[in-house]
Design an enzyme around this catalytic site. Structure first.
Site, PDB file in Angstrom:
ATOM      1  N   GLY A 102       0.952  -1.282   0.264  1.00 50.43           N
ATOM      2  CA  GLY A 102       0.236   0.021  -0.011  1.00 50.43           C
ATOM      3  C   GLY A 102       0.366   1.811  -0.257  1.00 50.43           C
ATOM      4  O   GLY A 102       0.966   2.240  -0.400  1.00 50.43           O
ATOM      5  N   ARG A 103       1.700   1.679   0.888  1.00 49.06           N
ATOM      6  CA  ARG A 103       2.707   2.969   1.645  1.00 49.06           C
ATOM      7  C   ARG A 103       3.783   2.207  -0.117  1.00 49.06           C
ATOM      8  O   ARG A 103       3.573   3.886  -0.697  1.00 49.06           O
ATOM      9  CB  ARG A 103       3.453   2.905   2.632  1.00 49.06           C
ATOM     10  CG  ARG A 103       3.807   3.562   3.178  1.00 49.06           C
ATOM     11  CD  ARG A 103       4.659   3.365   4.508  1.00 49.06           C
ATOM     12  NE  ARG A 103       3.973   3.206   4.983  1.00 49.06           N
ATOM     13  CZ  ARG A 103       3.325   3.024   6.273  1.00 49.06           C
ATOM     14  NH1 ARG A 103       3.557   4.727   6.430  1.00 49.06           N
ATOM     15  NH2 ARG A 103       2.867   2.903   7.194  1.00 49.06           N
ATOM     16  N   TYR A 128      -2.468   6.325   4.007  1.00 45.05           N
ATOM     17  CA  TYR A 128      -3.352   6.602   5.499  1.00 45.05           C
ATOM     18  C   TYR A 128      -2.801   7.969   6.016  1.00 45.05           C
ATOM     19  O   TYR A 128      -3.177   8.187   7.179  1.00 45.05           O
ATOM     20  CB  TYR A 128      -2.285   5.591   6.725  1.00 45.05           C
ATOM     21  CG  TYR A 128      -1.519   4.189   5.413  1.00 45.05           C
ATOM     22  CD1 TYR A 128      -3.103   3.351   5.758  1.00 45.05           C
ATOM     23  CD2 TYR A 128      -0.557   3.484   5.164  1.00 45.05           C
ATOM     24  CE1 TYR A 128      -2.424   2.112   5.575  1.00 45.05           C
ATOM     25  CE2 TYR A 128      -0.250   2.267   4.669  1.00 45.05           C
ATOM     26  CZ  TYR A 128      -1.718   1.517   5.028  1.00 45.05           C
ATOM     27  OH  TYR A 128      -1.079   0.637   4.991  1.00 45.05           O
ATOM     28  N   ARG A 187      -1.458  10.389  11.440  1.00 43.86           N
ATOM     29  CA  ARG A 187      -0.570   9.708  11.800  1.00 43.86           C
ATOM     30  C   ARG A 187       0.082  10.652  12.845  1.00 43.86           C
ATOM     31  O   ARG A 187       1.088   9.865  13.537  1.00 43.86           O
ATOM     32  CB  ARG A 187       0.403   9.856  10.389  1.00 43.86           C
ATOM     33  CG  ARG A 187      -0.446   8.930   9.242  1.00 43.86           C
ATOM     34  CD  ARG A 187       0.041   7.983   8.233  1.00 43.86           C
ATOM     35  NE  ARG A 187       1.861   7.610   8.314  1.00 43.86           N
ATOM     36  CZ  ARG A 187       2.510   6.826   8.641  1.00 43.86           C
ATOM     37  NH1 ARG A 187       2.599   8.558   8.895  1.00 43.86           N
ATOM     38  NH2 ARG A 187       3.231   5.956   9.228  1.00 43.86           N
ATOM     39  N   CYS A 201      -8.488  20.259  19.358  1.00 40.60           N
ATOM     40  CA  CYS A 201      -8.610  20.903  20.639  1.00 40.60           C
ATOM     41  C   CYS A 201      -8.392  19.351  21.319  1.00 40.60           C
ATOM     42  O   CYS A 201      -9.145  18.950  22.136  1.00 40.60           O
ATOM     43  CB  CYS A 201     -10.656  20.727  21.119  1.00 40.60           C
ATOM     44  SG  CYS A 201     -11.352  22.523  20.274  1.00 40.60           S
ATOM     45  N   TYR A 203       0.726   7.705  15.570  1.00 47.47           N
ATOM     46  CA  TYR A 203       2.224   6.805  15.631  1.00 47.47           C
ATOM     47  C   TYR A 203       3.404   7.937  16.039  1.00 47.47           C
ATOM     48  O   TYR A 203       4.695   7.283  16.058  1.00 47.47           O
ATOM     49  CB  TYR A 203       2.573   6.249  14.347  1.00 47.47           C
ATOM     50  CG  TYR A 203       0.990   5.978  13.590  1.00 47.47           C
ATOM     51  CD1 TYR A 203       0.691   4.600  14.456  1.00 47.47           C
ATOM     52  CD2 TYR A 203       0.742   6.252  12.122  1.00 47.47           C
ATOM     53  CE1 TYR A 203      -0.344   3.999  13.956  1.00 47.47           C
ATOM     54  CE2 TYR A 203      -0.124   5.234  12.223  1.00 47.47           C
ATOM     55  CZ  TYR A 203      -0.999   4.483  12.937  1.00 47.47           C
ATOM     56  OH  TYR A 203      -1.981   4.033  12.336  1.00 47.47           O
TER      57      TYR A 203
END
Ligand code: LLP
Length: 421
Positions: free
Chosen positions: A275-276, A374, A312, A345, A316
């Site tokens: 994918g990436r 992603y 992301r 927030c 992560y």
């Protein structure tokens, strides 16, 4: 590596100034380079050309119809994890014979839909799932190819949230169960148990973990075949890392060079599920500075994209390069440190901490790089924020491939019951 380059002092996506795209479609905006996308797919295909693998694009990385269509048109298949992805894959013309379906929680309804569609195979993650597929196939009076997903108990040395091949992870089956299910295959009349699947994690930059997992898979295949199985294909999953910062991931060619000799003469068809690697560096998130706030302790650049647009960094602690889109002459000279933060927030709504950037002012455009995988796929409406627009550049032309959401999109589906009126 990708087609986002600074030319004449301005960031371009292929031949289009990113500024022009931002002015036309507004911000936050996901902007993709078609050439980069296809180039990565072709690099992988070329590297593995000697065995003509089935390359199934992991749609979870980016399931925009235009992105998927571009890859399907190039001959990619699809790696899906839901009926939503199945339907999107079929919508963009993916041949069912090139669709593989992973997920630890496929429901009976999802299984039936995929069997009916005639997908190439399921990657099975538990014994009860295998029984469910068998049942569905016998009801539908058909037979379905199936791979067993082996959990090889290998640490991929990546973020723990995206490690999937350790013994304690929820994914796949341990070796003993895989061998038992292959040995019992006669019990499952509705399935053709003929493949092994591994996927040990994502954003893996070194070859070691892949090789360790591959060796385990080959050992299991040998053992199962010795006991009567006839395993015909091996799915190596996805997980190839890309450059976000200073990583030095293996290239597709280097990866193929170590993998191919190990497969020689085994009569196994190869499936890959990246994918990436294909889409990660093909996309950026364009955002505009709203305010600058200097608190003494920190200098904040508050931008109009938030963690709802790109999760992301928050989820992560992922690093994404941030590049000024159209710096004013001289602006690049000296840098200052900024926390680049969104409007949400939550203190975790931060794309970068203490990042050296040229002096910024409200209205400036920034590009968050490496946002193709992603990125939009994990976007949400948190804080009642409509999701961003997506545009695809093909040479000199920009195509809007998802319009920005509106307020109507936000409230569609919600109802106030009569009792509250
Ligand atoms: N195959 C399976 C079974 C998978 O679970 C995944 C990704 C892939 C293939 C594709 O992996 P890739 O080639 O893209 O690494 N949201 C996280 C990544 C989650 C990956 C989930 N599974 C992130 O933003 O880093």
């Amino acid at each position: 590596m990708h087609d986002f380059r600074v030319r004449d002092g301005q960031l371009h996506c292929e031949a289009v100034p990113v500024l022009e795209a931002a002015e036309r479609f507004g911000t936050p905006l996901y902007l993709y380079s078609h050439h980069t996308l296809i180039d990565h797919f072709r690099k992988l295909r070329a590297a593995f050309a000697p065995v003509t693998p089935l390359i199934c694009f992991a749609m979870k990385a980016n399931s925009n119809l235009a992105i998927c269509r571009a890859l399907i048109r190039e001959g990619a298949g699809a790696d899906i994890v839901s009926v939503g992805e199945l339907r999107k894959a079929l919508l963009v013309g993916a041949p069912p014979s090139r669709i593989v379906y992973a997920s630890v929680g496929k429901t009976a309804a999802e299984i039936t839909a995929a069997v009916r569609a005639g997908i190439f195979c399921f990657n099975v993650e538990s014994a009860p799932e295998l029984e469910q597929i068998d049942l569905a196939c016998r009801r539908l009076k058909t037979r379905q190819r199936v791979s067993l997903r082996l959990n090889p108990n290998v640490d991929p040395h990546t973020h723990t949230f995206i490690s999937t091949g350790r013994g304690t992870d929820k994914f796949g089956l341990d070796e003993a169960t895989v061998l038992r299910l292959f040995a019992d295959s006669a019990r499952y009349a509705g399935v053709d148990l003929a493949g092994v699947h591994i996927h040990i994690g994502s954003q893996i930059t070194a070859p070691g973990p892949f090789l360790a997992a591959l060796h385990k898979a080959l050992t299991v295949i040998r053992r199962a075949n010795r006991r009567g199985a006839r395993i015909r294909w091996l799915n190596l999953g996805g997980g190839l890392g890309i450059v976000y910062h200073r990583e030095k991931p293996q290239t597709a060619a280097a990866f193929a060079k170590v993998v191919l000799p190990l497969l020689k003469g085994r009569g196994l068809r190869l499936i890959l599920e990246p994918g990436r690697f294909i889409v990660g560096n093909s996309g950026i998130l364009v955002t505009r500075v709203v305010y600058i706030k200097d608190t003494g302790a920190k200098r904040f650049a508050i931008v109009d994209a938030g963690m709802n647009d790109l999760l992301r960094p928050t989820l992560y602690g992922a690093y994404h390069d941030i590049v000024p889109v159209a710096p004013k002459p001289g602006q690049t000279a000296k840098t200052q440190r900024y926390d680049v933060v969104g409007p949400i927030c939550e203190s975790g709504d931060r794309f970068a901490a203490d990042r050296p950037l040229p002096p910024l002012a409200p209205g400036d455009l920034l590009a968050v790089m490496g946002a193709g995988a992603y990125g939009f796929a994990m976007a949400s409406n948190y804080n009642a924020r409509p999701r961003a627009a997506e545009a695809l550049v093909m040479g000199r032309r920009i195509h809007l491939v998802r319009r920005r959401e509106t307020f109507q999109d936000l409230v569609r589906g919600e109802r106030i019951p009569a009792a509250l009126r």
